[in-house]
Design an enzyme around this catalytic site. Structure first.
Site: not given
Ligand code: A2P
Length: 397
Positions: A355, A196-197, A397, A395
């Site tokens: 992101c 987790y960021s 996902y 980044e």
């Protein structure tokens, strides 16, 4: 050493979070694992490098020049990587050097495929990484767990504050931490660590607090997200990391930062914004946010964002499912703001961060390419230069 010397691809067991990404990515099944480690079978690996860029921690990017390949059994037993073996003779030393150059060339080629090896912005603080691992995690205590999407929203996204008390856990904006969910899966193996960021600036939710905040969306059947979202204040959590050495905030107050995100991809940008607010409120560089969500109710931190002064942060909130309004994605709004975005892309102080959802990446790239085409800017050249100088970061996902 002799002609049988070879370069062997290895995975660092201390850093690996056992997320299975490399095994899923490897097209020839060279990556395998047991209950302890993920490993590469030297008799299968052909150095195609497909596994390198998807690895979230960089554990996959390890190489040794060896006289005999380490077996799977040896790799399964490791707790850390063995050191590089020394060459026994000057001739052997030449062979090792040549092979190391070879490895560097392969890596350069592989990183070219994903637009060049990612590097940190020149002005970023040097990050600390891999202080804690699964065998030796930090123990954090939950200080808060608040819903940050509206009560009537479809998505339950939460702001979770983890306190490290007297343990040293240095982070900088843009880094991630690993969460170890307790328990085992259906096959009896421990659940994998999830990344987790961090959503808070380096000095914590409040100045000089030794804590970090996370932005966590409850996923249906998600082991780790449900574990985190259900945590009560005072509960203890095992944490690994910190991770991440490139997606980092520039310290330069003159840096313009274009932040583009959807959903929980906003976490690092909350950290960036709070850092600017706290450490350099008069910074001349612009902070620009393009944030996509279905509706305002689903947009994490909608309420707090209304209170961020426009002088600190220019916000473009983009909604895709508001009744009666056209579907707007972040890339649509970037196009609307073409003059301002084009001018910023010309400036050498401009940094771009993307992101969130993977699908957004190509959409944003096309929007930048269109804007540049109309402004007579060579987008491919500008993007290449931005990547090479640590100013273009993705980044997804
Ligand atoms: P959509 O309404 O089409 O799903 P989510 O809530 O699923 O996390 O998504 C966050 C936002 O990202 C939503 O507004 C979603 O729109 C949008 N989105 C979905 N796909 C893309 C894409 N390819 N590019 C940009 N935004 C996207």
């Amino acid at each position: 050493m002799n002609a049988t010397v070879l370069k062997q691809h290895l995975i660092d067991p201390e850093i690996c979070i056992r997320c299975n990404t490399c095994e899923e990515t490897c097209p020839i099944d060279a990556v395998t694992h047991d209950d302890n480690n993920y490993v590469v079978d030297a008799s299968i690996c052909n150095y195609c490098m497909d596994c390198i860029s998807p690895c979230p921690t960089g554990a996959i990017d390890n190489w040794r020049v060896v006289a005999r390949a380490y077996s799977l059994e040896e790799q399964f037993s490791w707790e850390e990587l063995p050191p590089q073996q020394h060459a026994a003779t000057p001739e052997a030393s030449d062979v090792v050097e040549t092979l190391e150059d070879d490895v560097a060339a392969i890596l350069a080629e592989a990183h070219k495929g994903v637009g060049g090896k990612a590097i940190a912005p020149a002005s970023a603080t040097k990050p600390t990484i891999n202080l804690y691992n699964r065998g030796k995690p930090a123990i954090a205590t939950v200080r808060g767990n608040y819903r940050i999407t509206a009560a009537e929203a479809e998505t339950d996204t939460r702001h979770i504050i983890l306190d490290f008390r007297d343990q040293s856990f240095p982070v900088i904006e843009g880094q991630s931490i690993g969460i170890v969910p307790p328990g085992i899966d259906a096959s009896g193996k421990p659940h994998v660590v999830r990344l987790y960021s961090i959503a808070s600036p380096r000095d914590g939710e409040k100045p000089n607090a030794n804590n970090v905040a996370l932005t966590v969306k409850r996923e249906p059947n998600g082991i780790c997200s449900n574990y985190l979202c259900d945590l009560a204040k005072g509960a203890e959590v095992q944490v690994t990391g910190p991770f991440g050495a490139t997606f980092l905030m520039p310290n330069d107050p003159a840096a313009n930062v274009i932040m583009i995100c959807t959903g929980t991809g906003s976490a690092p940008f909350r950290a960036f914004t709070e850092r600017r607010r706290r450490a350099m409120p008069q910074a001349p560089g612009k902070l620009l946010l393009f944030f996509g969500a279905r509706r305002p109710e689903e947009l994490p931190y909608f309420g707090p964002l209304q209170k961020v002064p426009p002088r600190l942060l220019t916000q473009h909130l983009c909604y895709s499912r508001v009744a009666g309004a056209p579907k707007t994605y972040v890339q649509d709004r970037i196009r609307v703001e073409s003059d301002m975005v084009g001018n910023l892309l010309r400036e050498p102080a401009t940094h771009v961060y993307i992101c969130g959802l993977k699908g957004m990446e190509s959409g944003v790239d096309e929007a930048f390419a269109d804007i540049c085409r109309h402004a007579a800017i060579d987008w491919n050249a500008v993007k290449g230069e931005m990547r090479a100088s640590g100013r273009y970061h993705v980044e997804t996902y």
